[in-house]
Design a protein around this motif. Structure first.
Motif, PDB file in Angstrom:
ATOM      1  N   SER A 108      39.423 -11.073  52.339  1.00 33.36           N
ATOM      2  CA  SER A 108      39.070  -9.877  53.113  1.00 33.36           C
ATOM      3  C   SER A 108      38.790 -10.187  54.570  1.00 33.36           C
ATOM      4  O   SER A 108      37.988  -9.540  55.214  1.00 33.36           O
ATOM      5  CB  SER A 108      37.834  -9.217  52.490  1.00 33.36           C
ATOM      6  OG  SER A 108      36.746 -10.134  52.480  1.00 33.36           O
ATOM      7  N   ARG A 109      39.425 -11.197  55.084  1.00 34.40           N
ATOM      8  CA  ARG A 109      39.252 -11.553  56.488  1.00 34.40           C
ATOM      9  C   ARG A 109      39.861 -10.470  57.369  1.00 34.40           C
ATOM     10  O   ARG A 109      40.911  -9.905  57.075  1.00 34.40           O
ATOM     11  CB  ARG A 109      39.933 -12.897  56.739  1.00 34.40           C
ATOM     12  CG  ARG A 109      39.831 -13.412  58.152  1.00 34.40           C
ATOM     13  CD  ARG A 109      40.295 -14.857  58.209  1.00 34.40           C
ATOM     14  NE  ARG A 109      40.347 -15.322  59.578  1.00 34.40           N
ATOM     15  CZ  ARG A 109      41.474 -15.512  60.256  1.00 34.40           C
ATOM     16  NH1 ARG A 109      42.632 -15.279  59.689  1.00 34.40           N
ATOM     17  NH2 ARG A 109      41.428 -15.936  61.504  1.00 34.40           N
ATOM     18  N   GLN A 110      39.194 -10.133  58.459  1.00 38.84           N
ATOM     19  CA  GLN A 110      39.638  -9.052  59.334  1.00 38.84           C
ATOM     20  C   GLN A 110      41.002  -9.338  59.944  1.00 38.84           C
ATOM     21  O   GLN A 110      41.843  -8.468  60.080  1.00 38.84           O
ATOM     22  CB  GLN A 110      38.610  -8.836  60.453  1.00 38.84           C
ATOM     23  CG  GLN A 110      39.003  -7.732  61.430  1.00 38.84           C
ATOM     24  CD  GLN A 110      37.959  -7.575  62.524  1.00 38.84           C
ATOM     25  OE1 GLN A 110      37.012  -8.339  62.598  1.00 38.84           O
ATOM     26  NE2 GLN A 110      38.128  -6.571  63.343  1.00 38.84           N
ATOM     27  N   PHE A 111      41.207 -10.615  60.316  1.00 35.74           N
ATOM     28  CA  PHE A 111      42.438 -10.949  61.024  1.00 35.74           C
ATOM     29  C   PHE A 111      43.489 -11.480  60.065  1.00 35.74           C
ATOM     30  O   PHE A 111      43.177 -12.037  59.020  1.00 35.74           O
ATOM     31  CB  PHE A 111      42.152 -11.993  62.110  1.00 35.74           C
ATOM     32  CG  PHE A 111      41.088 -11.562  63.067  1.00 35.74           C
ATOM     33  CD1 PHE A 111      41.355 -10.622  64.038  1.00 35.74           C
ATOM     34  CD2 PHE A 111      39.799 -12.084  62.973  1.00 35.74           C
ATOM     35  CE1 PHE A 111      40.364 -10.217  64.920  1.00 35.74           C
ATOM     36  CE2 PHE A 111      38.818 -11.680  63.853  1.00 35.74           C
ATOM     37  CZ  PHE A 111      39.095 -10.741  64.822  1.00 35.74           C
ATOM     38  N   SER A 112      44.722 -11.355  60.484  1.00 38.86           N
ATOM     39  CA  SER A 112      45.823 -11.874  59.683  1.00 38.86           C
ATOM     40  C   SER A 112      45.757 -13.391  59.632  1.00 38.86           C
ATOM     41  O   SER A 112      45.457 -14.045  60.630  1.00 38.86           O
ATOM     42  CB  SER A 112      47.158 -11.445  60.290  1.00 38.86           C
ATOM     43  OG  SER A 112      48.230 -12.064  59.624  1.00 38.86           O
ATOM     44  N   ASP A 147      47.888  -1.521  54.290  1.00 47.03           N
ATOM     45  CA  ASP A 147      46.660  -2.335  54.276  1.00 47.03           C
ATOM     46  C   ASP A 147      45.851  -2.102  55.542  1.00 47.03           C
ATOM     47  O   ASP A 147      44.622  -2.028  55.518  1.00 47.03           O
ATOM     48  CB  ASP A 147      47.016  -3.825  54.162  1.00 47.03           C
ATOM     49  CG  ASP A 147      47.682  -4.156  52.850  1.00 47.03           C
ATOM     50  OD1 ASP A 147      47.377  -3.494  51.844  1.00 47.03           O
ATOM     51  OD2 ASP A 147      48.512  -5.094  52.846  1.00 47.03           O
ATOM     52  N   VAL A 148      46.551  -2.016  56.672  1.00 45.31           N
ATOM     53  CA  VAL A 148      45.862  -1.801  57.941  1.00 45.31           C
ATOM     54  C   VAL A 148      45.164  -0.447  57.939  1.00 45.31           C
ATOM     55  O   VAL A 148      44.004  -0.319  58.351  1.00 45.31           O
ATOM     56  CB  VAL A 148      46.864  -1.908  59.109  1.00 45.31           C
ATOM     57  CG1 VAL A 148      46.177  -1.552  60.429  1.00 45.31           C
ATOM     58  CG2 VAL A 148      47.455  -3.321  59.182  1.00 45.31           C
ATOM     59  N   SER A 194      45.620  -8.325  64.010  1.00 46.74           N
ATOM     60  CA  SER A 194      46.808  -9.143  64.296  1.00 46.74           C
ATOM     61  C   SER A 194      48.063  -8.490  63.742  1.00 46.74           C
ATOM     62  O   SER A 194      48.924  -9.136  63.128  1.00 46.74           O
ATOM     63  CB  SER A 194      46.637 -10.562  63.717  1.00 46.74           C
ATOM     64  OG  SER A 194      45.522 -11.191  64.262  1.00 46.74           O
ATOM     65  N   PHE A 195      48.148  -7.163  63.924  1.00 42.94           N
ATOM     66  CA  PHE A 195      49.279  -6.400  63.398  1.00 42.94           C
ATOM     67  C   PHE A 195      49.796  -5.514  64.526  1.00 42.94           C
ATOM     68  O   PHE A 195      49.041  -4.731  65.119  1.00 42.94           O
ATOM     69  CB  PHE A 195      48.830  -5.540  62.208  1.00 42.94           C
ATOM     70  CG  PHE A 195      49.945  -5.128  61.288  1.00 42.94           C
ATOM     71  CD1 PHE A 195      50.214  -5.860  60.135  1.00 42.94           C
ATOM     72  CD2 PHE A 195      50.742  -4.033  61.568  1.00 42.94           C
ATOM     73  CE1 PHE A 195      51.242  -5.494  59.282  1.00 42.94           C
ATOM     74  CE2 PHE A 195      51.774  -3.663  60.725  1.00 42.94           C
ATOM     75  CZ  PHE A 195      52.028  -4.388  59.571  1.00 42.94           C
TER      76      PHE A 195
END
Length: 962
Positions: A696-700, A829-830, A903-904
């Motif tokens: 569940s990390r915020q960043f990719s 997901d985002v 990171s998207f």
């Protein structure tokens, strides 16, 4: 007159010390000491019966048992030995003439004793005097005798420890057919000492100061300095040099006198004196024969005299034996004996290897050998150490001679010229006894005497004998640097370990060259690594650990151990770095042991790696220093528990292959960035980092996941006692594998490159690796190549089961592929993440059972006129415009910022949402407070519609089903 009565007349009265009587013709050569002369009666009678030559000492002594001048205290007479006359009558006539001519007869009558071979004459004083008072008067009497041509034995008159024959005894010398009696010829009278001394002063003048003391003449150093001692250690005495100086008028007048008068009678004392000098000269035997043949004396007698000599005669002794010459000598009072005139410097100017003693602060450091070059023209090295300059001195008569001046009491020479980023530094070695010192200074100082001498002084290098020698020191160092700059190629000082541009490899403070040469190079910036990469123990003992892993079939551990062999090969893969992480929540699974084993290849099992508190910036700096060698760090969870995000950042930083760019202080420009690397990293912790980065990390995390592989041992290992002993060997046998491996790599770079490239291509093919997996391919390929080249076919470090290692590495890649696949994010997901995080700030609109519109925030709070724009993150409408659908309205710049944080790409988000099954999107200006009591908020928004599932409850969180 009885003998004891005579002795009482010429000797000090009782109470002045110990009397001494001796017999010197038997093998025992007995000396008796007594406080009363009567104690000698019985021994004298016994010695007479035994036909011994019997003597008495003229002085009394402070302690019994020692008849030496130093022990002599009081004396009561002056005496001469006249034994160079044809008869006693001739000697008596000469004595009478001497007394009358000098006026000494007016002061009293001397005692005259026939010694059996000549005459002994005694002037007995009314009172005893100290030897120190008596000595200069005795010297004056000797000088007077010479002045008046009275033949005497000069060794007798001023000798406070002298013995003469006792009247009433016999002279038993073998040269006489019958023993000759020793008898009193003339009874003397008491003489006033002061009057006698005053008359001698009138006749011969003041005795030189140095002749008034019992001490040797010459200026003695109060404390001998190490410089002075070293100067003496580098010299030998050549008798021929004393002779040559004497011929030039610069030597010894006593030697000149002997050479001119050697055939005369009475030269034996001077002959003995010069034999005592020759005995301590390098050419002494030849000189002794030369001196002996002049008289001539018998050569057998010469060897007998040489064996009896216990030391070189001092100048005082020569003056005593032959008075009147030494005071005219220019060296009088400046030297202690003539040997000083023959000293020559012994040099060793050959090129030679010097093995330096181990560094006390680093006992594990290997011995270092340096080459001392030949000295520059005009300079020499002392045979026992030291630097000397050679000067040609022209004398007043035009003759030239070589003079050598000590510059330093130890060798100092150029080892290398160092080139660091274009600036040249001189590396000299001051070979101080017991502790050599490296001397470093900028080469530009070689043109400035002041800067040079100051820099040398900072490093405790000072010219011998004071500041006046500073110019000689500067000239010498300048000459050394000049020769080195012509004859030596400057060595580039490496700023990093590992591969260098010229194909050499820097490791353990040395440069391993492709041609097989290994050079020690000062690396002050890399001292920590130098100390951590020593070679200790044997390769045979180190091999026992990988062999243990093979027996236990612990191939996963063995594959990780080979990170140490694979790291230097990353250079050939064109990839900067791959990170291996060993994560295990259980203890005793082998991750820390494996880390120590990897470290033991190149250095110390624990000192080689960084500690748990090392910052990420310092880790990058260490990678820059290592350059090609494995970067190791233990217990990274020490930092992860505080901020888990630092680890993914480190993975990316390592994969960049260079340190962060920095600006120079107060200058609008970037610093030169020399911090780069191409290596493998091996880190350990008690966390599964892949789980974190794919969770569940915020960043990719895809980028980081493709730049690392994770080994997760989960079984506790048990070792037998014998196996534990093998593991312990790592702490006493390390660095030996790395040194052999690096030495081979430096000489076989092309082979290493070929095998590495083949290994990478093999894995790409058999594992069907994509371009995204290029870091995995490079790292695993380097490990396979390293294990291959460590074998006995190549570097001969150890033979490893390469196929098994490939299988172990494949398991890591397969696991990583699954993690990446599960961790891939899409637009839904985002959106889900955004709605889940901010749903409490969404305005939710839906119909009641009675058809009335209801408006509230997702957290249940009421929507009213007090609502501000910052409190609204979006709007959700349930079955309002489109029945059976949920519509999301989100301000565009807000969702765009969220995409960036995840990171998207926002464009990718819009594209994916437009084709996502069950979704439609459109763009509009939307009033987020429409049909509510809140103030108007019209914004540019994206509208996302999703069809509801038949069973979906409107009360549930309206998030997509991904």
């Amino acid at each position: 007159m009885e003998p004891l009565e005579f002795l009482a007349a010429v000797l000090p009265s009782p109470g002045h010390g110990q009397y001494c009587a001796a017999e010197l013709s038997s093998k025992k050569k007995q000396h008796l000491f007594a406080e009363d002369l009567s104690e000698f009666s019985e021994p004298i009678e016994r010695w007479l019966k035994n036909k011994n030559d019997i003597y008495f000492a003229l002085a009394t002594f402070a302690e019994s048992g020692s008849r030496t001048a130093d022990n002599a205290r009081y004396i009561k007479s002056l005496f001469i030995d006249m034994d160079n006359y044809a008869s006693k009558k001739e000697a008596g006539t000469a004595l009478s003439a001497f007394l009358e001519t000098t006026g000494l007869d007016a002061l009293g009558t001397p005692w005259v004793v026939a010694s059996g071979g000549g005459l002994h004459c005694y002037w007995a004083f009314s009172t005893a005097v100290t030897v120190a008072t008596w000595k200069p008067v005795a010297e004056s009497l000797k000088r007077l005798c010479k002045q008046e041509a009275l033949n005497i034995d000069n060794t007798v008159t001023a000798d406070a420890a002298r013995v003469l024959r006792i009247p009433g005894t016999f002279n038993f010398k073998a040269k006489y057919e019958t023993p000759r009696p020793v008898r009193i010829l003339t009874e003397g009278t008491e003489i006033d000492f002061d009057a006698f001394a005053g008359r001698l002063l009138e006749l011969v003048g003041e005795v030189p100061v140095t002749m008034r003391s019992l001490d040797l003449p010459g200026q003695r150093p109060v404390n001998a300095t190490k410089t002075g001692v070293q100067l003496m250690a580098n010299t030998v005495v050549q008798f021929k040099e004393i002779v040559q100086k004497t011929k030039r008028g610069e030597g010894c007048l006593q030697l000149a006198h002997y050479v001119e008068n050697a055939t005369d009678e009475g030269m034996e004392p001077l002959w003995r004196g010069w034999l005592s000098q020759a005995k301590y000269c390098a050419d002494g035997e030849r000189a002794a024969i030369w001196l002996t043949k002049m008289h001539p004396y018998d050569e057998g007698r010469m060897h007998s005299k040489l064996s009896e000599i216990k030391g070189p005669y001092p100048c005082l002794k020569f003056e005593s034996e032959n008075p009147g010459l030494c005071e005219k000598c220019p060296h009088f009072g400046k030297i202690t004996n003539p040997l000083a005139l023959g000293r020559e410097l012994v040099v060793d100017d050959s090129e030679k290897e010097i093995v330096l003693p181990p560094d006390e602060t680093d006992p594990e450091a290997p011995p270092v050998t340096v080459l001392r070059p030949t000295p520059p023209k005009g300079y020499s090295y002392g045979q026992s150490g030291g630097v000397f300059c050679n000067r040609i001195v022209e004398e007043a008569d035009g003759t030239k001679r070589k003079q050598q001046v000590m510059i330093l009491p130890y060798d100092m020479f150029v080892v290398d010229l160092l080139n660091k980023d274009g600036e040249h530094t001189v590396h000299m070695l001051a070979n101080r006894p017991g502790k050599p010192v490296d001397i470093l200074f900028p080469q530009r100082y070689a043109v400035s005497k002041d800067e040079m001498t100051k820099k040398l002084a900072e490093q405790n290098i000072l010219a011998s004998f004071g500041a006046g020698n500073d110019k000689n020191l500067f000239d010498y160092v300048r000459a050394c640097v000049e020769e080195a700059s012509v004859n030596k190629q400057a060595i580039r000082v490496p700023s990093q370990y590992g591969w260098q541009e010229d194909g050499s490899i820097v490791y353990s403070g040395r440069v391993f060259s492709p041609d097989g040469r290994v050079m020690n190079v000062p690396m002050p910036d890399l001292e920590n690594l130098n100390r951590a990469t020593r070679s200790v123990g044997t390769l045979e003992n180190w091999r026992k650990f990988p062999q243990l892993l093979i027996r236990r079939k612990l191939y996963d551990m063995l594959a990780m151990l080979c990170v140490g062999f694979g790291s230097p090969l990353m250079r050939f893969t064109q990839m900067p770095a791959l990170t291996f992480h060993a994560g295990s929540t259980e203890s005793g699974t082998g991750k820390s042991l494996t880390l120590s084993a990897v470290a033991s290849i190149m250095g110390h099992p624990s000192k080689y790696r960084t500690g748990k508190s090392t910052s990420a910036v310092t880790m990058q700096q260490r990678c820059g220093n290592l350059n090609s060698f494995a970067f190791l760090s233990d217990e990274i969870t020490h930092k992860s528990r505080q901020d888990m995000e630092w680890f993914p950042g480190l993975i990316f930083d390592l994969a960049e292959g260079q340190g962060k760019e920095k600006s120079e202080v107060h200058v609008n420009r970037e610093r030169l960035n020399n911090v780069s690397w191409s290596l493998l990293a091996f880190l350990t912790s008690n966390v599964h980092m892949q789980d974190y980065m794919s969770g569940s990390r915020q960043f990719s995390s895809n980028g980081e996941l493709f730049r690392m592989l994770e080994w997760t041992p989960n079984l506790a290992l048990e070792w037998t006692e014998a196996e534990t002993d093998v593991i312990k060997l790592l702490h006493s046998n390390y660095g030996v594998a790395g040194e052999q491996y690096i030495r081979w790599l430096a000489q076989n770079a092309e082979t290493a490159k070929r095998i590495t490239t083949e290994s990478v291509e093999l894995l790409k093919r058999i594992w069907r690796m994509s371009g995204d997996e290029r870091f995995w391919a490079a790292g695993c390929g380097a490990i396979v190549a390293g294990a291959t080249m460590a074998s006995s076919r190549y570097a001969n470090v150890c033979d490893l089961p390469v196929d098994r290692l490939i299988e172990s590495l494949k398991k890591l890649v397969d696991k990583a592929r699954k993690v990446v696949k599960l961790g891939v994010r899409n637009a839904e997901d985002v959106l889900n993440a955004f709605v889940r995080e901010h749903y409490g700030q969404f305005v939710v609109i839906k119909e009641s059972e009675k058809g009335k519109l209801l408006a509230a925030f997702g957290d249940g709070k009421t929507v009213d006129e007090t609502i501000t724009r910052s409190k609204v993150m979006g709007r959700v409408e349930h079955d309002i415009a489109i029945k059976g659908s949920i519509e999301f309205f989100i301000e565009e710049h807000v969702i765009k910022s969220h995409c960036v944080a995840m990171s998207f790409g926002y464009e990718d988000f819009k594209k994916q949402m437009s084709v996502q099954e069950g979704y439609t999107i459109k763009f509009m200006r939307k009033d987020m407070m429409s049909k509510t009591r809140g103030p108007q908020m019209r914004v540019n928004s994206i509208a996302i519609s999703r069809r509801k599932a038949p069973e979906e409850d409107a009360e549930e969180l309206p998030v997509g089903q991904s």
